[in-house]
Design an enzyme around this catalytic site. Structure first.
Site, PDB file in Angstrom:
ATOM      1  N   GLU A 107     -14.837  55.145  11.842  1.00 52.73           N
ATOM      2  CA  GLU A 107     -15.142  53.851  11.234  1.00 52.73           C
ATOM      3  C   GLU A 107     -14.038  53.315  10.357  1.00 52.73           C
ATOM      4  OE1 GLU A 107     -17.361  56.124  11.499  1.00 52.73           O
ATOM      5  OE2 GLU A 107     -19.020  55.156  12.532  1.00 52.73           O
ATOM      6  N   HIS A 129     -30.019  56.919   7.598  1.00 57.85           N
ATOM      7  CA  HIS A 129     -30.040  55.794   8.530  1.00 57.85           C
ATOM      8  C   HIS A 129     -30.855  54.638   7.988  1.00 57.85           C
ATOM      9  CE1 HIS A 129     -28.555  58.785  11.393  1.00 57.85           C
ATOM     10  NE2 HIS A 129     -28.168  57.766  12.132  1.00 57.85           N
TER      11      HIS A 129
END
Lengths: 426, 408
Positions: free
Chosen positions: B144, B213
């Protein structure tokens, strides 16, 4: 011709599959990814010339071997030699002037000087075109100068004046120039490498998606030995090799990350060996010799331009001063410093030029004088330049100042006159 | 008609139709286009009908109270094809917006994990790689920080990338690039380089996805100078914000929500964008201003049903623009109702609600009759267990209670 990059000679397509056996199968969609086999068919049959990455070789040996065989032809012409000399002297003199100005209280903060490493900057950047990009670190003054940013602009930026290349907003560690394609100047190590990868990606995108046929812009990413232990470095090596981006990763290994010796920080200090692990050639070169660096740079940049992918070049170099002007530089062994001081790249080039009758003492002295005058002028310009006015405060936060939002009165905040005065509260 | 609906979950689908009519009926339940078209803004006042399967136990939703959602004759065939526009789900709206922008400008490209061949983990980039090629819809390795940085570098050198975080939480790994480079480089380069990047992805608390998450990154990113943040909540504004973000010269972070991808709505056929800096009036009212965004909008609207039955008239505004706040829309509302309730999914500490409370107090303190009430998620890592997860986020019952308290 033996080079460190004995990659197999490929067909013209930048991303056709490499393995010869697939040449009889017509390609439908070019595969954007790694073409290395997952398993070798027996390691004993490893044929170096077949691998997409070149072998790992210390180029200094290769280049040294080259010179005697090319007897009459030298590595550079006179003009090239003078250009290299001038660029290195500019870099050295500029940094010395920075030190002077810092101690006189004209520039502030963290200033990282490049003395001793000029061969890397000059050796690489002087081979680039204007449209090629350079991404640097906080030790970026000389990269900026080599790329063509005027000394006046860099000096003003260091003084924090509005005529600086970044309007005084960046400072020593954030040199940018869109005209010269210098994409920073980054204060945190490693964070410029992905940006460089992006610039290389743009170049590939332009050629392949936007169909700008001759777009072969190359990006150089400069960074140090400390950065080579950082995740961003490895992530970008992977992506660049995967997509064959036109980038050269140049490691300026000056053996020290502030006070951390490279050997104390790195499990395998031979950085160039990390290139082949990702499928690109890894090359080691003597970074105190501008001619050797230039030879390697030619190959690496040529590879990138032809679409053959990235290269990792480790330049063994040294910084004569401390990490920054605030660094007392007590940890480094004086013997080590003396060893590298004796290999000063400027002295070496001067010797080469004179011994090979490419230039005389007088000519070189004239260049020295010219640079001195240039710098005097740059300092004067910076001194006399105005400091940024308050109205500049809010101007470049957003490219589109509507980003400051809508105020209680229903108008966009950027329409508020206090904005242009810089006194608006956002 | 006030719009009251509750839409979540993969199985649920709602029909929403934007109101195009200008009804001058002055009663509380009439749709009003609240502000005259300011700077070409468009506000969607949504209507709904149909019931929804609400929760895990499979109970049917409360029957719609007829006087709260007085459906008129024409809204009953809202899903008929005779109406203009086309119906789609929120993720399809995002995809449509993205595709249209990619067709319009060849410099727009997408980068992210599994955006290409897989079509996106929430199908927002479905089929795009087949249409535009592997380089324009780039499948990145799992890095990322680096691929966000790569997107920034590409943006600086002339492209217009859309970087997808498979889950917003993963972008924590890209914080270095987002804060240092995305937000700052336009400034530190003295304006020489623009970074027209869009960073988008699903965030928020889903259905038992676990703590990592279920993060709400808007609170972490909001302090970064130089970026804009928007949150979409309906297919209409999802497509509009996506397009506006791509066309913007500023770096924009577009927050989507994992549970809202399957909302269905009829959206216009023609090209439109939603202004990045404006808030959306969802339900005009008189008694209290409820400010919300993303998924909490639906909890608020469900609570509004109950409130209307009890005789309250809440004004619901979806702030949409998380940074900067649309203080005009918000201010006008505060000046009218004098009471503010903020309902958000961010954590209590340092969230969007906290900033909004400060902004309103600073600017509109004189107009407030009561202290601002901010309902946020608990300062707790989202638990896996469904019962616990339910109580970490704000539920409609809490909203009803809060309004009752406020309006005492």
């Amino acid at each position: 011709m033996a080079t460190a990059f004995s990659a197999p000679k490929l067909a013209a397509q930048p991303f056709s599959t490499i393995s010869p056996s697939s040449q009889d199968r017509p390609l439908k969609i070019p595969f954007l990814g790694s073409t290395r086999k997952l398993r070798c068919l027996g390691s004993s049959r490893l044929n170096l010339s077949r691998r997409p990455s070149g072998p790992v070789v210390a180029v200094s040996d290769v280049v040294k071997a080259k010179k005697p065989t090319q007897n009459p032809s030298l590595l550079i012409t006179k003009d090239e030699g003078l250009e290299l000399y001038e660029d290195m002297v500019l870099g050295r003199a500029f940094e010395d002037m920075c030190a002077q100005m810092y101690y006189r209280g004209k520039m502030f903060g963290f200033v990282h000087l490049y003395n001793g490493q000029e061969a890397v900057s000059t050796g690489f950047i002087k081979l680039l075109k204007q449209q090629d990009s350079v991404v640097s670190t906080y030790r970026d003054h000389v990269h900026a100068l080599s790329k063509g940013v005027p000394s006046r602009a860099v000096m003003s930026e260091l003084f924090g004046k509005s005529t600086g290349c970044c309007r005084g907003q960046g400072g020593s560690m954030h040199m940018f120039s869109s005209e010269h394609n210098l994409i920073g100047g980054f204060a945190f190590i490693g964070e410029g490498i992905p940006v460089a990868t992006g610039a290389a990606f743009s170049s590939k995108y332009r050629r392949e998606v936007l169909k700008e046929a001759n777009c072969d812009h190359v990006t150089l990413a400069f960074f140090g030995d400390g950065t080579c232990n950082n995740g961003q470095f490895y992530e970008c090596l992977n992506m660049a090799a995967l997509w064959k981006l036109p980038i050269v990763f140049v490691v300026e290994n000056n053996l020290w990350a502030i006070g951390m010796s490279h050997l104390r920080a790195t499990s395998d200090p031979q950085i160039y060996k990390k290139g082949p692990a990702f499928g690109m050639p890894g090359v080691h070169v003597d970074g105190m010799d501008v001619l050797k660096v230039r030879e390697v740079a030619k190959e690496a940049i040529g590879r990138a331009r032809r679409g053959e992918g990235p290269t990792l070049v480790e330049c063994e170099t040294y910084r004569f001063r401390g990490h920054s002007l605030a660094d007392p530089d007590e940890l480094r062994d004086p013997a080590e410093k003396a060893h590298y001081a004796a290999r000063d790249p400027i002295t070496a080039l001067k010797k080469y030029l004179i011994e090979n009758n490419l230039a005389g003492e007088a000519e070189l002295k004239a260049i020295d004088k010219k640079i001195d005058e240039l710098l005097e002028d740059a300092v004067e310009f910076a001194e006399e330049s105005p400091l940024p006015p308050r109205s500049q405060l809010l101007e470049n936060v957003f490219a589109d100042p509507k980003g400051f939002g809508i105020g209680p009165d229903g108008r966009y905040r950027c329409e508020d006159p206090k904005f242009t005065e810089g006194t608006a509260h956002v | 008609m006030a719009a009251i609906f509750h839409g979540v979950g993969a199985a649920a689908s709602l029909s929403l139709s934007p109101s195009n009519s200008f009804d001058s009926n002055k009663s509380v339940f009439s749709p009003r286009r609240s502000f005259s078209a300011r700077k070409g803004a468009s506000f969607a006042v949504v209507r709904s009908e149909g019931t929804v399967n609400l929760n895990l136990k499979g109970r049917r939703a409360q029957q719609l109270i007829s006087n709260a959602v007085a459906t008129t004759a024409d809204s009953i065939d809202a899903s008929s094809s005779s109406k203009p526009g086309h119906e789609l789900l929120l993720f399809e709206a995002l995809q449509e917006g993205l595709e249209e922008e990619m067709e319009r400008d060849p410099r727009v490209c997408v980068m992210g994990e599994d955006v290409g061949h897989y079509g996106g983990s929430y199908k927002v980039t479905k089929e795009l790689a087949k249409k535009f090629g592997d380089l324009r819809v780039l499948d990145t390795p799992i890095a990322e920080n680096s691929f966000t940085g790569m997107g920034i570098g590409a943006a600086m050198t002339g492209l217009r990338p859309v970087v997808e975080g498979m889950n917003m939480g993963f972008l924590l790994l890209a914080f270095n690039q987002i804060s240092n480079n995305c937000g700052m480089l336009h400034y530190t380069s003295g304006g020489q380089f623009t970074i027209p990047i869009v960073i988008r992805g699903p965030g928020g608390v889903g259905r038992q996805l676990g703590a990592e998450h279920s993060q709400r990154l808007e609170s972490y990113f909001q302090s970064i100078p130089g970026i804009q943040m928007v949150a979409c909540s309906t297919p209409y504004n999802a497509k509009g914000l996506m397009k506006a973000a791509i066309r913007s010269e500023n770096p924009v972070i577009l927050f989507e929500h994992v549970l809202l991808y399957n909302l269905k709505e009829r959206i216009p056929d023609e090209d439109y964008i939603c202004n990045l800096e404006e808030a959306e009036m969802v339900r005009p009212g008189e008694h209290v201003t409820i400010l919300t965004y993303s998924r909490m909008r639906y909890h608020v609207m469900q609570a509004a049903k109950t409130l209307v039955n009890k005789g309250y008239d809440p004004e619901v505004i979806d702030i949409r623009s998380l940074k900067p706040f649309d203080l005009y829309t918000i201010g006008n509302s505060v000046k009218k109702t004098h009471r503010v309730l903020i309902v958000e999914e961010c954590m209590r500490t340092g969230g969007i609600g906290a900033s909004l409370t400060a902004a309103i107090t600073e600017n509109f303190n004189d107009y407030l009759d009561a202290p601002i009430v901010c309902l946020s998620s608990q300062d707790v890592p989202t638990p896996y267990a469904g019962t616990l997860e339910e109580v970490t986020v704000v539920q409609p019952a809490q909203i009803v209670t809060a309004v009752e308290q406020l309006c005492k």
